[in-house]
Structures are given as structure tokens and as C-alpha cells.
Write an enzyme that holds these catalytic residues in place. Structure first.
Site, PDB file in Angstrom:
ATOM      1  N   GLY A  34       0.395  -1.221   0.082  1.00 43.46           N
ATOM      2  CA  GLY A  34       0.151  -0.024  -0.208  1.00 43.46           C
ATOM      3  C   GLY A  34       0.829   1.331  -0.162  1.00 43.46           C
ATOM      4  O   GLY A  34       1.822   1.253  -0.330  1.00 43.46           O
ATOM      5  N   HIS A  40       4.783   2.401  -7.976  1.00 42.68           N
ATOM      6  CA  HIS A  40       2.816   1.267  -8.121  1.00 42.68           C
ATOM      7  C   HIS A  40       2.786   1.031  -9.343  1.00 42.68           C
ATOM      8  O   HIS A  40       2.422   0.291  -9.780  1.00 42.68           O
ATOM      9  CB  HIS A  40       2.507   1.086  -6.605  1.00 42.68           C
ATOM     10  CG  HIS A  40       3.206   0.872  -4.928  1.00 42.68           C
ATOM     11  ND1 HIS A  40       3.665   2.267  -4.383  1.00 42.68           N
ATOM     12  CD2 HIS A  40       4.296  -0.292  -4.801  1.00 42.68           C
ATOM     13  CE1 HIS A  40       3.904   1.650  -3.546  1.00 42.68           C
ATOM     14  NE2 HIS A  40       4.607  -0.051  -3.436  1.00 42.68           N
TER      15      HIS A  40
END
Ligand code: PAF
Length: 283
Positions: A34, A40
Site C-alpha cells: 500500500g 507502484h
């Protein structure tokens, strides 16, 4: 873009992936903890180029943090992460709680040899056991065709490749180039800990590494080059250098001149530990 399906149980994850597979769709996975940043999102884009469906796991894995490390303060921002995944076109977010991954009585640990020796392991002895255990579980849970990992965590990428090879996990591992800011600083969730003055120092890490890699390629002796890099990092404002080391690109064994190589480093800025790596250009 549609919002991703969000599931927090292994059963729901397996059901969805099974339905996609029965429909003949190829599935890619991007494992994350996360606090998603552009690095990402670049992994999600690569996953979408390689597969019809992209599963992103968001799980801050306690098994890869030592008791002295930043598990409690590690950034958690699920709502924002889901917005970013929707914009990127990811299809499913797997957001398990700790009990879903490590139910009461969990007692297994996967320990990868080879590329996990040295470097990070010298300073974080249980780190790759934690990573390998959770990655193996995620792969067995989601059964993706391929999975994308960033080269930013270069040793981790090598360890995950070794894990899949050794355990015959049928997942193709795709390495993705590090995403950097305009100053070359590698994107990392831990950059969120840095103030402006620290960011200025952090941005010197990639400059010093590239300079050192060029010096190695030009023939500078390895010990002198890496010692000079460690001193340059301290002069730039890093509090402590854990390592600056040249390694063979795939095995991470000691680097041999004129062979593919990688220069890897870990250094502390205040209480934040940063890692980065660059290719050693062939002479
Ligand atoms: O790189 C990370 O974010 C983590 O180490 C990973 C691969 C998601 C395993 O927890």
C-alpha cells in the site's frame, strides 16, 4: 475507469480469479504494502500490458518487519490507494487483514538461500524470510500467471525469482524499472517520512551511485570505489551507510569486472533507511 473489486478474504479472491481463468483471461499480480506511489502504478501498467486482469494486493506484512522497525508507523491510506488503482485500471484489490494471512497457529517460514545472502540480510536478518513467506502465500492464493516487482527492491526481485524457481511456482516474474523523481530519487513509500531538507540529501543517493558505477566500469578498484561512495554519502548528509556493494546482476554473488553487475546501497537519513541500486555499465 471502473473501481476495482475489493476483497479481503482468500476465498473471494480465489473465486474471482477462477471465474476469470474459466473465461480464458490471463491474470497478473502486483504485490504491495500500500501507500501507493507512481512506482507502484507503473507496475500496474506493466501488469495490464501482460495480462487481461490485474490483481493488486495491499498488505503491510508484519513478518518482514523486525521489532525495532517501522511496522506501526508504516503509511496506511487504503481509500487513496483504491482511488489510484481505479485510475490505473486495476481490476481487483486484495486487502486481507493480518488474521487472513497469518491465522492463529500459523507456523511456517520460507527461507530462500542464494541471492538473499548478505546486503539487506546483514542488517535485516529475517526480512527475506518474511517476504518469501508472504509472496509464496499470495501466489498460492491468487494463482496469477505473472507478477510484477520493481527493480528498486533489487535484492527482493532476485530472491522472488529464486523462490519461484526453487519451489516450481508457476508464476512468471517480471522486473520493472525503478521510477524516479525529476532529481533521480527512487520512488518509495518511505520517502513520505522525509522533510524538504532530507529530500535534498536523499536525491544525492542516486547521483553518487551512478558516479560510482561509472567509476567501476572505467576500471576503478572495487573497494576504493565503494569506500569513496560511502564517504560521499556521509559528506552529503546521510547519518550512516549500511552498505555500498557491487554484485553480479542475477545471483548477487561478488561482481566480476566485465560481467553484468549491479551496485546496491542502503543508507540512513535520520531515522529513515533508504535503498537504491543502479546497473554497472559494461566497459
Ligand atoms: O515490496 C514490497 O512492498 C513487499 O516487500 C512485498 C513484495 C509486497 C511483500 O510484502
Amino acid at each position: 475507469m471502473n473501481a476495482p473489486i475489493v476483497v479481503d478474504s482468500v476465498t473471494a479472491l480465489r473465486t474471482q480469479v477462477r471465474d476469470w481463468r474459466q473465461a480464458g483471461l490471463k491474470v497478473a499480480m502486483v504485490p504491495t504494502m500500500g501507500a501507493l506511489h507512481d512506482g507502484h502504478i507503473s507496475l500496474v501498467r506493466i501488469a495490464l500490458e501482460r495480462a487481461d486482469r490485474c490483481v493488486v494486493s495491499i498488505f503491510v506484512n508484519p513478518a518482514q518487519f523486525a521489532p525495532t522497525e517501522d511496522l506501526d508507523k508504516y503509511p496506511r491510506q487504503l481509500a487513496r490507494d483504491l482511488d489510484r488503482l481505479r485510475d490505473a485500471g486495476a481490476h481487483l484489490a486484495f486487502t486481507p487483514g493480518v488474521n487472513e494471512i497469518y491465522p492463529a497457529g500459523f507456523a511456517t517460514k520460507i527461507s530462500v538461500g542464494g541471492p538473499s545472502h548478505g546486503l539487506e540480510t546483514d542488517f535485516r536478518p529475517s526480512f527475506f524470510d518474511g517476504v518469501a513467506t508472504v509472496v509464496a502465500k499470495l501466489f498460492l492464493q491468487a494463482a496469477p500467471d505473472c507478477a510484477v516487482f520493481g527493480e528498486k527492491d533489487y535484492q527482493q526481485l532476485c530472491v522472488v525469482r529464486q523462490l519461484c524457481r526453487d519451489l516450481d511456482l508457476p508464476v512468471e516474474i517480471v522486473g520493472a524499472p525503478t521510477v524516479r523523481d525529476a532529481h533521480g530519487l527512487a520512488m518509495s513509500s518511505r520517502n513520505a517520512y522525509l522533510g524538504e531538507a532530507e529530500l535534498d540529501i536523499a536525491r544525492k543517493l542516486n547521483v553518487i551511485l551512478r558516479r560510482t558505477a561509472a567509476a567501476l566500469a572505467a576500471g576503478t578498484d572495487e573497494a576504493s570505489a565503494t569506500d569513496a561512495a560511502a564517504k560521499a554519502l556521509v559528506s552529503a548528509g546521510f547519518r550512516k551507510v549500511d552498505y555500498v556493494a557491487a554484485r553480479a546482476s542475477i545471483t548477487l554473488e561478488p561482481w566480476q569486472r566485465n560481467r553484468d553487475g549491479r551496485l546496491l546501497a542502503a543508507a540512513w537519513l535520520g531515522t529513515t533507511r533508504l535503498i537504491d541500486n543502479v546497473e554497472i555499465p559494461s566497459a
